[in-house]
Each structure stands twice: as C-alpha cells, then as structure tokens.
Design an enzyme around this catalytic site. Structure first.
Site: not given
Length: 321
Positions: A17-18, A100, A200-201, A224-225
């Site tokens: 994650m940027a 992305c 993912n997600g 991720g989040r």
C-alpha cells in the site's frame, strides 16, 4: 504455500500500500503473523530511483521474512531494469503492479490501466521474468470495468510468461474501492491456472477470511486496508484458521504497546523531522475504535514534535484506562 523456491510460513500476506507499507509497518505485520509482506509500490522510472523516497521504499537486507518488492510502470525495459536493481539491493521476490486504480498511476498507462492491453502485459511480464533469477509475481484486478472482466485471460497469460503467483483484487479498475469485492472471478481463475492464486479485497476478519478461502479455493489471502491500525489481524485470522476459534479482543495495554512501538519506529526510520508526520495517519487508524469523537486525533495531528507525540499517547492511554 510456495512462491518459487520460497516456502511461506502461512497463507496470509500483507498487501503493498503506497505510503503505508514502509519498513516499520512491514516488520510489525510480520511480527503479528503475516507470512509475507510486500513493499510499497516503486516506480520503474529511473529518474526517481535515487530519490530519498525511493531509497526508503527499497527493502533492506536485515528485514525479517522473505523480502518482496512491488514495481510499477508501463515500459518493459524500464520494468526489467527496476527489477534487476531491486534484486541487487536485496529483493528476493519481485511483484508487478497491474492492480492500482489511482488516476495518477493509470494516466501513465501503469497499474490496472494495463489490463486493457494484454500485448503490453505480455511484454512487461516476459522482460521482467527474463531479467531476474528470483520469482516474479503479479497483482491485478478482475478487469478494467464490470463489463470488461478479463482476469482469466490475464491469468493464463501470466502463467505462460513464467509468473509464479497471482494476486487478484475482487474489483475492477472502474470500481476503485467502491461497493463490495466479488470472488466469483477469483474462483474462476483458480480453476483455470496451476500457479498459486491469492485472493484480495474486503477480507476484514477471521470469518470472512475462512469464507473467501473456502469459496475461491485460493492458495492464500492478501490483506491490506483491514490491517491499517490493526496489524494483529494476521494473528487473529491465523488462529481462527488453525483452531476454528476467535481470539478475544486485544487488551488496551497491548494496543498501547504496539502503537507506541510503531510510532517510535517511524520516528527512527524517517527521522524526527518527518517521522511525526508519517505517524499521524497510523495513530488515527489505531484509535478509530477507541477515540470515535475525533477530539484526540485532531489534537494529536497538531503536534509537530516526535517526543511530544509519544507523551500525548502516554497521557491518552492513562486517561482512557
């Protein structure tokens, strides 16, 4: 799960994650149970390789676990060069970003914009795979729009090009992060290719993790989040996958310990002049559950000194307790 010659210690991967998955965050996620962590996305543009930001984003030899770097770009030769430079700097796996959805990335025909151009995808994958002697993986979305889901085509192309694992986010580029992730496409890809498939997600808790694994047949999960401000989610999910039992909520004292340690690492990694700014967003995520009225977060975000940040956190937890 294996990626090339590397055996992961479990099936849970911390997503790139940027601006988030820097070295301190990757290390913490690994300590909290992630089987693999992936660096922030690095541009393949050679003009930025020597910048301070790029140097900080590179993996470091003494990092725990399997060192994995994600690269992004649209020029096959540049991508190959970026892969080589990162391997020379210590990367053990190269991940290619074609997932992305950010406009500033897609405007350069990078990230998920590439899904519209399978020929370019093939050129990039071929160049990168041939450029390095480490495993190369790929991260994509299900397509570039709901009416243009082509992840099965891209997955087969990736396998043919020598990609050794494929991560699929269950949304299209057009969806951004809106709505809910769908897993039918991931399931279809898993049935089509023989390389490891990573789902993912919207994997936000142990029950959802188990359900996604069972439905898709995926080899692993990328989170991720849901790990923002909650890096212990990896430990929670792994415990549930192993035992079928949910861990109790993390005690407040442990939240304090992890948060303060994370903030100190950010101060050390970025230096006192920048570290306090990076710490703000992480503190906000950690305290979403504990400080719902935003008052402390607003006060904290006004602090412009690293030591004062730590003092404020100590005082906050004393008052909260």
């Amino acid at each position: 799960m294996r990626i090339g010659q590397y055996q992961l210690r479990n099936r849970l991967i911390a997503a790139p994650m940027a601006g988030i998955t820097d070295r301190p965050f990757r290390t913490l996620c690994y300590e909290m149970g992630a089987g693999l962590t992936v660096s922030e996305m690095m541009s393949s543009n050679p003009q930025v390789w020597e910048s301070d930001k790029s140097r900080l984003r590179m993996v470091h030899i003494d990092e725990p676990g399997i060192r994995t770097v994600q690269i992004a770009g649209s020029a096959p030769k540049e991508m190959a060069d970026a892969a080589r430079i990162n391997v020379e700097s210590g990367a053990q796996i190269i991940d290619i970003n074609m997932g992305c959805p950010a406009k500033k990335v897609n405007r350069k025909l990078a990230g998920s914009a590439l899904l519209q151009y399978p020929d370019v995808v093939k050129s990039i994958l071929t160049e990168v795979v041939n450029a390095v002697d480490v495993p190369v993986t790929l991260k994509i979305r299900t397509g570039w729009a709901p009416e243009h889901r082509n992840c099965e085509e891209i997955a087969q192309l990736a396998e043919d090009c020598g990609i050794q694992a494929l991560t699929i986010h269950g949304r299209t580029r057009a969806c951004l992060f809106n709505g809910e992730a769908e897993y039918d496409s991931i399931r279809a890809v898993k049935q089509k290719v023989s390389i490891p498939v990573i789902a993912n997600g919207d994997i936000t808790d142990p029950l959802k993790a188990r359900a996604v694994l069972d439905y898709t047949g995926a080899d692993a999960l990328m989170i991720g989040r849901a790990a923002q401000g909650r890096p212990w989610i990896f430990r929670e999910i792994q415990h549930y996958l192993d035992t079928g039992e949910l861990l109790p909520p993390l005690p407040l004292a442990e939240v304090k310990r992890l948060l303060c340690a994370h903030v100190r690492e950010l101060h050390d990694f970025y230096g006192p002049a920048k570290g306090y700014r990076i710490a703000r967003k992480h503190v906000s995520w950690y305290l979403q559950e504990h400080a719902p009225n935003d008052q402390f977060r607003r006060t904290f975000n006004a602090i412009e000194d690293a030591s004062e940040q730590l003092e404020a956190l100590e005082a906050y937890f004393e008052n909260f307790a």
